[in-house]
Design a protein around this motif. Structure first.
Motif, short mmCIF file in Angstrom:
data_model
loop_
_atom_site.label_atom_id
_atom_site.label_comp_id
_atom_site.label_asym_id
_atom_site.label_seq_id
_atom_site.Cartn_x
_atom_site.Cartn_y
_atom_site.Cartn_z
N ARG A 41 0.85 -1.19 0.00
CA ARG A 41 0.00 0.00 0.00
C ARG A 41 0.89 1.24 0.00
O ARG A 41 1.77 1.37 0.85
CB ARG A 41 -0.89 0.00 1.24
CG ARG A 41 -1.84 1.19 1.27
CD ARG A 41 -2.76 1.16 2.45
NE ARG A 41 -3.60 -0.03 2.37
CZ ARG A 41 -4.29 -0.51 3.38
NH1 ARG A 41 -4.24 0.09 4.55
NH2 ARG A 41 -5.05 -1.56 3.24
N ALA A 42 0.63 2.13 -0.95
CA ALA A 42 1.33 3.41 -0.97
C ALA A 42 0.73 4.29 0.11
O ALA A 42 -0.49 4.39 0.23
CB ALA A 42 1.18 4.06 -2.34
N MET A 43 1.59 4.87 0.94
CA MET A 43 1.11 5.78 1.98
C MET A 43 2.21 6.74 2.39
O MET A 43 3.36 6.35 2.54
CB MET A 43 0.58 5.02 3.19
CG MET A 43 1.48 3.95 3.72
SD MET A 43 0.84 3.02 5.12
CE MET A 43 -0.74 2.53 4.59
N PHE A 44 1.85 7.99 2.54
CA PHE A 44 2.76 9.04 2.99
C PHE A 44 4.04 9.10 2.15
O PHE A 44 5.11 9.40 2.66
CB PHE A 44 3.12 8.85 4.47
CG PHE A 44 1.94 8.68 5.37
CD1 PHE A 44 1.06 9.72 5.56
CD2 PHE A 44 1.70 7.48 6.00
CE1 PHE A 44 -0.05 9.57 6.38
CE2 PHE A 44 0.61 7.31 6.83
CZ PHE A 44 -0.28 8.36 7.01
N GLY A 45 3.94 8.79 0.87
CA GLY A 45 5.09 8.83 -0.02
C GLY A 45 5.95 7.58 0.04
O GLY A 45 6.91 7.45 -0.71
N GLY A 46 5.63 6.64 0.93
CA GLY A 46 6.37 5.39 1.05
C GLY A 46 5.55 4.24 0.51
O GLY A 46 4.46 4.43 -0.03
#
Length: 112
Positions: free
Chosen positions: A24-29
Motif C-alpha cells: 500500500r502506498a502511503m505518505f510517499g512510502g
C-alpha cells in the motif's frame, strides 16, 4: 521524496512468499502488509520503517545498527523503528530487519 524503488524491489523479493502479503502506498512510502498489518515500509525519507515489539525497540537500536526509534511530525511512534539506508546495504542486513517486522505482525490478529 518518494521511496527508493530498488529497496521496494528487494523487499518484494524477501516477502514474496509471505501469505496475505499486500502493498500500500502511503505518505510517499510503500508499506508491506501481512494480514492487514504493516510489517515494513520503504520510507519516503529513505531507509526502512520496521514494526517491532514496543518493549524491544530500544534494545534493537544498538550502535552500528543504523536504527532509531521512529518519530513522525515530532511525535514518537512506539513499536516502530527507522533504519537508515546505510544499515540496509547487504541482503543479510535487510533480511534481518524484515524478519523483525514479520515476526512481530505474526503475533497480531489478522485484520478483516
Amino acid at each position: 521524496m518518494p521511496y527508493d524503488p530498488v529497496l521496494a524491489d528487494r523487499l518484494r523479493d524477501l516477502l514474496d512468499d509471505e501469505p496475505g502479503l499486500t502493498t500500500r502506498a502511503m505518505f510517499g512510502g510503500l508499506g508491506f502488509m501481512i494480514g492487514g498489518h504493516m510489517a515494513v515500509a520503504a520510507s519516503s525519507g529513505g531507509g526502512l520503517m520496521v514494526r517491532c515489539d514496543p518493549e524491544q525497540a530500544v534494545a534493537l537500536c544498538v550502535p552500528g545498527s543504523h536504527a532509531a526509534p521512529m518519530v513522525m511530525r515530532g511525535r514518537a511512534m512506539p513499536g516502530w523503528l527507522l533504519v537508515d539506508a546505510a544499515g540496509l546495504v547487504s541482503d543479510e542486513d535487510l533480511g534481518s530487519w524484515v524478519e523483525v517486522g514479520v515476526a512481530f505482525v505474526a503475533t497480531l490478529p489478522p485484520k478483516s
